[in-house]
Design a protein around this motif. Structure first.
Motif, PDB file in Angstrom:
ATOM      1  N   ALA A 124     -13.447 -34.218  -5.103  1.00 59.37           N
ATOM      2  CA  ALA A 124     -13.881 -35.530  -4.625  1.00 59.37           C
ATOM      3  C   ALA A 124     -14.333 -35.497  -3.169  1.00 59.37           C
ATOM      4  O   ALA A 124     -15.205 -36.253  -2.757  1.00 59.37           O
ATOM      5  N   SER A 125     -13.730 -34.605  -2.393  1.00 60.31           N
ATOM      6  CA  SER A 125     -14.013 -34.554  -0.953  1.00 60.31           C
ATOM      7  C   SER A 125     -15.319 -33.838  -0.617  1.00 60.31           C
ATOM      8  O   SER A 125     -15.910 -34.059   0.432  1.00 60.31           O
ATOM      9  N   GLY A 126     -15.737 -32.952  -1.525  1.00 63.24           N
ATOM     10  CA  GLY A 126     -16.919 -32.146  -1.221  1.00 63.24           C
ATOM     11  C   GLY A 126     -16.610 -30.985  -0.292  1.00 63.24           C
ATOM     12  O   GLY A 126     -17.501 -30.235   0.109  1.00 63.24           O
ATOM     13  N   SER A 127     -15.327 -30.834   0.056  1.00 57.45           N
ATOM     14  CA  SER A 127     -14.906 -29.732   0.911  1.00 57.45           C
ATOM     15  C   SER A 127     -14.863 -28.433   0.114  1.00 57.45           C
ATOM     16  O   SER A 127     -14.899 -28.443  -1.114  1.00 57.45           O
ATOM     17  N   HIS A 128     -14.764 -27.310   0.816  1.00 57.02           N
ATOM     18  CA  HIS A 128     -14.652 -26.012   0.147  1.00 57.02           C
ATOM     19  C   HIS A 128     -13.195 -25.612  -0.090  1.00 57.02           C
ATOM     20  O   HIS A 128     -12.928 -24.703  -0.873  1.00 57.02           O
ATOM     21  N   PHE A 129     -12.266 -26.288   0.606  1.00 53.60           N
ATOM     22  CA  PHE A 129     -10.860 -25.915   0.504  1.00 53.60           C
ATOM     23  C   PHE A 129      -9.965 -27.147   0.486  1.00 53.60           C
ATOM     24  O   PHE A 129     -10.254 -28.148   1.135  1.00 53.60           O
ATOM     25  N   CYS A 130      -8.865 -27.056  -0.251  1.00 59.27           N
ATOM     26  CA  CYS A 130      -7.831 -28.084  -0.216  1.00 59.27           C
ATOM     27  C   CYS A 130      -6.474 -27.393  -0.384  1.00 59.27           C
ATOM     28  O   CYS A 130      -6.327 -26.519  -1.243  1.00 59.27           O
ATOM     29  N   VAL A 131      -5.503 -27.770   0.430  1.00 56.33           N
ATOM     30  CA  VAL A 131      -4.168 -27.169   0.346  1.00 56.33           C
ATOM     31  C   VAL A 131      -3.111 -28.264   0.348  1.00 56.33           C
ATOM     32  O   VAL A 131      -3.327 -29.357   0.883  1.00 56.33           O
ATOM     33  N   SER A 132      -1.979 -27.974  -0.265  1.00 52.84           N
ATOM     34  CA  SER A 132      -0.889 -28.951  -0.329  1.00 52.84           C
ATOM     35  C   SER A 132      -0.047 -28.899   0.943  1.00 52.84           C
ATOM     36  O   SER A 132       0.230 -27.835   1.489  1.00 52.84           O
ATOM     37  N   VAL A 133       0.353 -30.082   1.394  1.00 55.88           N
ATOM     38  CA  VAL A 133       1.170 -30.217   2.600  1.00 55.88           C
ATOM     39  C   VAL A 133       2.262 -31.246   2.350  1.00 55.88           C
ATOM     40  O   VAL A 133       2.219 -32.006   1.377  1.00 55.88           O
ATOM     41  N   THR A 134       3.231 -31.268   3.252  1.00 55.96           N
ATOM     42  CA  THR A 134       4.284 -32.279   3.184  1.00 55.96           C
ATOM     43  C   THR A 134       4.732 -32.601   4.598  1.00 55.96           C
ATOM     44  O   THR A 134       4.476 -31.831   5.537  1.00 55.96           O
ATOM     45  N   GLU A 135       5.387 -33.740   4.768  1.00 58.25           N
ATOM     46  CA  GLU A 135       5.937 -34.070   6.087  1.00 58.25           C
ATOM     47  C   GLU A 135       7.137 -33.171   6.357  1.00 58.25           C
ATOM     48  O   GLU A 135       8.033 -33.052   5.508  1.00 58.25           O
ATOM     49  N   PRO A 136       7.205 -32.528   7.516  1.00 53.96           N
ATOM     50  CA  PRO A 136       8.338 -31.642   7.821  1.00 53.96           C
ATOM     51  C   PRO A 136       9.602 -32.447   8.090  1.00 53.96           C
ATOM     52  O   PRO A 136       9.542 -33.634   8.433  1.00 53.96           O
ATOM     53  N   ASN A 137      10.742 -31.788   7.920  1.00 53.92           N
ATOM     54  CA  ASN A 137      12.017 -32.465   8.187  1.00 53.92           C
ATOM     55  C   ASN A 137      12.173 -32.800   9.661  1.00 53.92           C
ATOM     56  O   ASN A 137      12.777 -33.805  10.019  1.00 53.92           O
ATOM     57  N   GLN A 138      11.648 -31.934  10.518  1.00 51.30           N
ATOM     58  CA  GLN A 138      11.727 -32.155  11.958  1.00 51.30           C
ATOM     59  C   GLN A 138      10.319 -32.207  12.545  1.00 51.30           C
ATOM     60  O   GLN A 138       9.496 -31.352  12.256  1.00 51.30           O
TER      61      GLN A 138
END
Length: 229
Positions: A124-138
């Protein structure tokens, strides 16, 4: 035209933090099986393969229905082997795909919804890359380096923020899903560029097993989830 997507599970035998972790039992099945089973549910992945130099891991992966079209060269399974090297090798061994999805077996709480969600975000973004992330504990805004035992802010601020609600939102890689266009991976030799898009995952699905404590926590979370379902 629907893109052709190759999913790669990298699993070498030489784990140091948790010996033989890729095939260690976790809540009733080998760790790697959790990733294989979710990847096979994807509505986008055309082919799922394992890259490994280890015969036992290969046997377990095949038992759970993962294709192993080649054995990874031992020189690409060392402690100092860059993570992108087995991906580049697999792309050359399995040509003809538009996108690659990298699924590390150390993320057993990641589901098919996360895999397909990351793929959908990329397309959907048209980007070449997408990676999963999360909010860090700290937050990194509350982290320090040490110089002569003195605390030096990792991210200097004009005024120290003392309330979490006032901190800028930050995200960290969780290692669960990496998606990239094959031509861009071959060119950049990385999934991480200034143009990489993020797919946000919740903390409770973002555990990356690196220690025995991680194994214990994930085991309990998986058993709890099973009881709820």
């Amino acid at each position: 035209m629907k893109p052709k997507i190759l999913a790669i599970i990298p699993a070498r035998g030489g784990s140091k933090g948790v010996p033989r972790k890729n095939i260690r039992d976790l809540a009733g099945k080998p760790l790697i099986a959790w990733t294989i089973e979710e990847a096979k549910k994807s509505k986008y992945i055309n082919r799922l393969i394992l890259t490994s130099e280890d015969d036992e891991i290969i046997e377990v992966a095949r038992k759970y229905g993962c294709e192993v079209p080649f054995k990874r060269p031992i020189e690409l399974a060392q402690d100092d082997t860059a993570g992108i090297e087995p991906v580049l090798h697999a792309i050359k061994q399995c040509p003809g795909y538009d996108y690659v999805v990298l699924l590390q077996p150390t993320s057993p709480l990641r589901t098919v919804e996360d895999i397909d969600g990351c793929i959908e975000t990329l397309l959907a973004s048209g980007s070449h890359f997408c990676v999963s992330v999360t909010e860090p504990n700290q937050s990194p805004y509350w982290m320090y380096t040490l110089e002569n035992d003195k605390m030096i802010p990792l991210m200097p601020q004009e005024k120290l923020v003392t309330r979490r609600q006032e901190l800028a939102k930050c995200y960290a890689l969780n290692g669960a899903v990496y998606v990239g266009k094959v031509s861009a991976i071959l060119s950049e030799q990385s999934f991480l560029t200034e143009e990489t898009t993020a797919f946000i995952m919740p903390k409770d699905k973002s555990f990356d097993i690196d220690t025995e404590l991680d194994m214990v926590v994930c085991e309990q979370l998986l058993k709890t989830k099973r009881n709820i379902l």
